[in-house]
Design an enzyme around this catalytic site. Structure first.
Site, PDB file in Angstrom:
ATOM      1  N   ILE A  94      20.619  28.748   7.356  1.00  0.00           N
ATOM      2  CA  ILE A  94      19.257  28.215   7.298  1.00  0.00           C
ATOM      3  C   ILE A  94      18.475  29.175   6.412  1.00  0.00           C
ATOM      4  O   ILE A  94      18.542  30.397   6.589  1.00  0.00           O
ATOM      5  CB  ILE A  94      18.650  28.084   8.712  1.00  0.00           C
ATOM      6  CG1 ILE A  94      17.254  27.479   8.667  1.00  0.00           C
ATOM      7  CG2 ILE A  94      18.655  29.417   9.456  1.00  0.00           C
ATOM      8  CD1 ILE A  94      16.701  27.110  10.052  1.00  0.00           C
ATOM      9  N   ILE A 102      15.505  30.180   5.986  1.00  0.00           N
ATOM     10  CA  ILE A 102      14.476  31.121   6.436  1.00  0.00           C
ATOM     11  C   ILE A 102      15.112  32.439   6.883  1.00  0.00           C
ATOM     12  O   ILE A 102      14.425  33.450   7.021  1.00  0.00           O
ATOM     13  CB  ILE A 102      13.602  30.538   7.566  1.00  0.00           C
ATOM     14  CG1 ILE A 102      14.436  30.219   8.807  1.00  0.00           C
ATOM     15  CG2 ILE A 102      12.816  29.333   7.074  1.00  0.00           C
ATOM     16  CD1 ILE A 102      13.600  29.873  10.032  1.00  0.00           C
ATOM     17  N   SER A 103      16.421  32.449   7.107  1.00  0.00           N
ATOM     18  CA  SER A 103      17.115  33.642   7.594  1.00  0.00           C
ATOM     19  C   SER A 103      17.349  34.644   6.468  1.00  0.00           C
ATOM     20  O   SER A 103      17.994  34.322   5.466  1.00  0.00           O
ATOM     21  CB  SER A 103      18.465  33.239   8.202  1.00  0.00           C
ATOM     22  OG  SER A 103      19.327  34.348   8.291  1.00  0.00           O
ATOM     23  N   PRO A 104      16.863  35.891   6.603  1.00  0.00           N
ATOM     24  CA  PRO A 104      17.136  36.894   5.573  1.00  0.00           C
ATOM     25  C   PRO A 104      18.627  37.128   5.316  1.00  0.00           C
ATOM     26  O   PRO A 104      19.038  37.195   4.145  1.00  0.00           O
ATOM     27  CB  PRO A 104      16.445  38.156   6.108  1.00  0.00           C
ATOM     28  CG  PRO A 104      15.347  37.643   6.976  1.00  0.00           C
ATOM     29  CD  PRO A 104      15.913  36.402   7.611  1.00  0.00           C
TER      30      PRO A 104
END
Length: 221
Positions: free
Chosen positions: A9, A11-13
């Protein structure tokens, strides 16, 4: 068509670190969105290949890997035309590993400790000790960059790609002030000029920062 699939996903760093590495290498891959906020990573067909049920997870023609640092190192070792992103020189590689371990243990963990209560329990207040962890990461990175443009000397490596995905996300908790951290700020701007930066990290980071802005209503600094 490539048999390589990245599950994640954006948004995950850590997922964005892998996206940056894939794009730096010019690899063809399929990207499968996993909505971890709704628990898609707990599905049986996912956990049978990754019992930790984490993202990013990579399936490279039947080879399953998770943890962004392991994935990035694997991709360069297997597919890169040279070792510039993950040098084979033992001293350089040891320094690079230190930066990767720093990302996992020092830089990323304060963000995780802040966002897990936010996502799972809807907590909006960030206590001082957690913001101090972010500041510690900034201070150390400023020192790492004191005498070189990148985290491991004069050339870009996966250490930069992994750390920039995390560091760019920390601004949602503690602003990265140019006056306080000029070397770190310059490094961040340098990474943003990569031709694949916006697609690999910028787009997902903006989404992530918007979430933090809306949900973290009070930060005790």
């Amino acid at each position: 068509m490539s048999g390589m699939v990245l599950y994640g996903i954006d948004i995950s760093p850590p997922v964005r670190a892998c996206l940056l590495t894939l794009k730096a290498l010019g690899l063809q891959y399929e990207y499968k969105h996993v909505d971890i906020l709704s628990g898609e990573q707990l599905a049986e067909d996912f956990t049978k290949n990754n019992p930790q049920h984490t993202v990013p997870t990579l399936n490279d023609n039947g080879t399953w890997l998770w943890d962004s640092h392991a994935i990035c190192a694997y991709l360069v070792d297997k597919y890169a035309k040279d070792d510039s992103l993950y040098p084979r020189d033992l001293a350089l590689r040891a320094r690079l590993h230190q930066r990767l371990f720093f990302d996992a243990s020092i830089l990323y963990m304060p963000l995780r400790f802040i966002t897990i209560p936010m996502f799972r329990f809807n907590r909006s207040i960030v206590p001082r000790e957690k913001t101090q962890g972010v500041i510690e990461g900034y201070v150390l990175m400023e020192k790492f960059l004191a005498n070189s443009p990148y985290l491991v000397g004069d050339r870009l490596t996966i250490a930069d790609l992994c750390c920039v995905a995390t560091a760019s996300s920390l601004a949602g908790v503690v602003e990265l002030e140019q006056e306080k951290y000029p070397k770190l700020h310059a490094w961040m701007e340098r990474l943003k000029k990569l031709p694949y930066y916006e697609e690999g990290n910028g787009v997902g980071c903006k989404k992530y920062l918007e979430i933090l802005k809306k949900r973290l209503t009070a930060i005790v600094s």
